[in-house]
Design an enzyme around this catalytic site. Structure first.
Site, short mmCIF file in Angstrom:
data_model
loop_
_atom_site.label_atom_id
_atom_site.label_comp_id
_atom_site.label_asym_id
_atom_site.label_seq_id
_atom_site.Cartn_x
_atom_site.Cartn_y
_atom_site.Cartn_z
CB CYS B 50 -0.49 88.50 -19.86
SG CYS B 50 -1.96 87.83 -19.09
CB CYS B 53 -0.85 83.60 -17.55
SG CYS B 53 -1.87 84.07 -18.93
CG ASP B 450 0.08 67.13 -44.24
OD1 ASP B 450 -0.33 66.20 -44.96
OD2 ASP B 450 -0.14 67.22 -43.03
CG ASP B 628 0.36 67.82 -39.02
OD1 ASP B 628 0.27 67.38 -40.18
OD2 ASP B 628 -0.40 67.47 -38.11
CG ASP B 632 3.41 65.82 -43.45
OD1 ASP B 632 3.14 65.42 -44.59
OD2 ASP B 632 2.55 66.17 -42.63
#
Lengths: 55, 748
Positions: B50, B53, B450, B628, B632
């Protein structure tokens, strides 16, 4: 009708002007952070934008 | 509007004394010189969300010495910092203090996308020309006298020619490529139609004809370019967003030369036999053997094992594993290209399954549609020749057919929906690589997960914090905060930030735990057989004073947030689920039981995972793989469509079609639901576009359409298709996090 022909070059010139302006804003990076631009307008400090030629 | 407080606590900030972020050498290596003495570093900060930030980061950076300027890009969630001097300012520490995790963003390209720029410029020129030509055509059709009409036609011709040459290139190039390979795509009828229409219009203008097609050709290009640009924007945004996440392999390593000097070398210059100094908290750059030192090594991204393994001199390390507790001197055994990664890449290439065979909906429609259009135009021409033998009349009507059936709305029908869908997904933190991924996601009929890092967070968490007295927990936390071991971090996180226990003689024993002295007593936190002098019938992680048990910590790899809800939604949608993990059976069973997934396999090697996906595909299923790790990646490539969390190994993220950036596993059912709705809208749009063509074609064939009507009808159908695409997401009130799967029949 022919009396109004002078309007055609005027409209074409205006349109070309708009096109050139758009291409300039594009090159200038004004569309690179649309979300950020929407937020920045709300900041209280009104500092002049530092020269920033593209991220 | 969401707000930025409290800042997210992440592991890097907890392990206080250790370095935060990449080494200064690595930052220097990845920065680029933009001006004399001024360097620019690009950081990717995924948690910027936002305006507050933006302000906080720009202010904090602006206050740093030597920082010339800092600018946050909220759309791409990146920060560009320009700084002076030899060493980079403490960028990562500053961000960590504010509560943001950051990654170095790849340099090399400066974030600009030349292809997009060219498309937008072409679009702008086409928009300008079509607006002006429409205006002039309007006056012609409202009844200009012959002399005025000819002048206006000549002006239109003057506007059309440069536009055709400039804006239409993208179609001509694509059509030429297709023709050279003996295929016909949508761009072939477009190119033929545009050029024939223009040639005929010029002929008619010269001979003072009444019907010209300048408006139709230019607005055709305009609408088609909108479709192309949207398609491109969507792919590019996802690509850059994913590119900005953490790299698994560091950019270089600290190499000890034969003469004892140390130098930070980029990864590609590291070769077998070099001695590398690896600090705690760094990832192993290339496959290597430990020469000296001992440490715990986190291999979860590479093998899927959730528990870190103690390693000593002589042990082999795979590239990408994380050195947790002790500094190591290692010897490189392979260069960057030959490391474990290369092996996985080979597996991935061999595995790429469903997606290479998949033909996108638009291409499938085009394959049927393009020949039909050509045939219709030809038949019309021959038919009119047979009727009255007037070549000019026959050509005019044939071109009217070609123009009116040009797939204007068809060209918009698919990308428009997919762009809106990608925007919806982007809002909930999901990136899509391309439109074909959305189409494939809508068709899946089973999901393979996974475990480590996907169903679970991959970050162990303390499960029995309530059972331990606050005093003991604070003491343990005081020790734990000095270690990078994931178990210690989980304890430090559980104690919160009230850590002010002053241990002395603190020492970390890799593979065992951490110890320290307080008020004359020796405290140990670590493995039971090391911390306790008398066996207390307990294993796992304990906290002990002078060898006596104080507390036993139950540390587990916690389920990812939203995992239960996501699995429930998927099960409610009758989706078969499966876990394929490289971890040991005990942990896989624990997670499987907690989530109610019965179909599971443990200890599967990377090749085994992709073989499982290939077997599913071979049996006619369309599996979605969610994973991840590096292990994988081949399976992600083999699946019909694949998803990876933003925390995944970079090679896994590159292999996946979708990447979700938020921690919540809700992303999986959400993505499926949005993909299915998008698929439904794409079908509706195709029907709308085809209905328009079906009505217009016979009218054009018998010669009742004039060029102006054709241009207006074409624009109208495009607008209808666009409006229909914008309906996507209306049935998700308030973008709630609990989204039911749409019925599967929508994709049938």
């Amino acid at each position: 009708m022919t009396d109004f022909f002078y309007l055609i070059p005027i409209s074409l010139i205006l349109g070309t002007g708009g096109l050139i302006l758009f291409l300039w804003t594009l090159r200038n990076g004004q569309y690179e952070d649309l979300d950020g631009a929407a937020e920045r307008i709300l900041y209280e400090e009104d500092e002049p934008r530092r020269d920033w030629d593209g991220i | 509007m969401s707000c930025c407080v409290p800042p997210p606590v992440f592991a890097e900030a907890i392990a206080g004394p250790q370095r935060v972020g990449p080494a200064a050498d690595e930052i220097l290596l990845s920065s680029r010189e933009v001006d004399k003495g001024v360097r620019q570093t690009d950081l990717s900060v995924p948690s910027i969300h936002c305006g507050a930030c933006v302000q906080a980061i720009e202010k904090a950076f602006g206050a740093l010495d030597r920082v010339e300027s800092a600018r946050v890009n909220l759309s791409t969630k990146r920060v560009a910092v320009r700084w002076k001097g030899e060493a980079p300012p403490p960028l990562f520490a500053t961000l960590a203090r504010l509560g943001y995790e950051a990654h170095l963003y790849e340099t090399g390209d400066d974030g600009k996308d030349p292809a997009l720029g060219a498309l937008v410029r072409a679009l702008a020129v086409a928009a300008f020309a079509s607006m002006n030509i429409m205006m002039l055509s309007g006056s012609v059709w409202s009844g200009a006298d012959a002399a005025t009409r000819d002048v206006l036609h000549w002006i239109c011709a003057g506007l059309t020619l440069p536009t055709l040459l400039y804006s239409g290139r993208v179609f001509y190039v694509s059509a030429w490529k297709a023709l050279r390979h003996g295929r016909a795509n949508m761009d072939v009828p477009i190119t033929v139609g545009v050029f024939l229409a223009f040639a005929l219009s010029v002929y008619d203008t010269i001979h003072s004809g009444t019907e010209v097609y300048y408006d139709a050709t230019v607005s055709l290009l305009f609408f088609l370019l909108i479709g192309r640009t949207l398609d491109h924007v969507m792919r590019e945004r996802a690509r850059t967003a994913v590119k900005g996440l953490a790299r698994l392999a560091p950019r270089g390593a600290l190499v000890e030369q034969a003469d004892g000097t140390r130098e930070y070398l980029p990864l590609r210059e590291i070769g077998p036999g070099m001695r590398i100094l690896l600090a705690a908290g760094e990832r192993v750059p290339v496959d290597a053997t430990i020469l000296s030192g001992s440490s715990d090594v986190d291999r979860s991204l590479v093998t899927g094992e959730s528990a870190p393994a103690p390693m000593e001199a002589g042990a082999r390390l795979e590239a990408g594993t994380l050195n947790l507790t002790g500094p190591l001197t290692i010897r490189a055994e392979a260069g960057e290209r030959e490391s474990t990664l290369a092996e996985l890449l080979r597996l991935m290439e061999a595995a790429s399954g469903g997606r290479s065979r998949y033909r996108r909906i638009a291409d499938r429609v085009a394959g049927v549609y393009a020949p039909v259009v050509h045939l219709a135009a030809l038949v019309t021409f021959l038919g009119w020749m047979a009727v009255n033998g007037d070549v000019h009349n026959a050509v005019t009507i044939a071109i009217a057919v070609l123009i009116i059936t040009c797939p204007c709305a068809l060209g918009l029908a698919v990308p428009m929906v997919q762009v809106v869908a990608a925007r919806r997904l982007f809002d909930v933190g999901i990136m899509v690589k391309d439109g074909s991924a959305l189409e494939r996601l809508a068709e899946i009929d089973c999901v393979v997960f996974d475990k480590t890092g996907t169903l679970t967070t991959g970050q162990p968490q303390l499960a029995n914090a309530e059972a331990i007295s606050a005093e003991t927990l604070a003491l343990a936390g005081g020790l734990a905060v000095h270690s990078r071991h994931p178990h210690a971090r989980s304890i430090a996180l559980a104690t919160g930030d009230t850590i002010a226990v002053a241990f002395t003689n603190m020492r970390e024993v890799p593979g065992a735990g951490i110890e320290g002295v307080l008020n004359g007593a020796q405290y140990r936190l670590g493995r039971a057989d090391w911390a306790l002098t008398r066996p207390a019938g307990t294993t796992g992680t304990v906290f002990a004073r002078d060898g006596d048990l104080l507390a036993h910590f139950d540390i587990r790899d916690a389920l990812r947030a939203g995992a239960r809800e996501a699995i429930q939604v998927l099960m409610a949608g009758d989706m078969p689920l499966e876990i394929v993990s490289g971890d040991e059976a005990v942990s896989v069973d624990a997670v499987g039981d907690a989530l109610g997934i019965a179909n599971r396999s443990a200890g599967v090697m990377p090749g085994g995972k992709s073989a499982r996906l290939a077997a599913l595909s071979a049996s006619g299923r369309r599996p979605l793989m969610v994973g991840d790790g590096l292990n994988d990646a081949p399976a992600l490539a083999a699946a019909y469509v694949s998803m990876a969390p933003g925390s995944a190994a970079d090679i896994g993220r590159n292999a996946a079609d979708l990447v979700f950036l938020r921690d919540n596993l809700d992303a999986v059912p959400q993505a499926i639901a949005i993909a299915r709705e998008a698929s439904r809208l794409v079908r509706q749009n195709l029907v709308l576009a085809l209905v328009y063509n079906a009505v217009a074609l016979p009218v054009a064939t018998i010669g009742l359409i004039n060029p102006f009507l054709a241009a207006v009808a074409m624009s109208a159908s495009s607008v209808v298709v666009v409006l229909n695409a914008l309906r996507l997401g209306w049935s998700f009130p308030g973008r709630s996090s609990h989204t039911a799967l749409l019925p599967a029949e929508a994709t049938a």
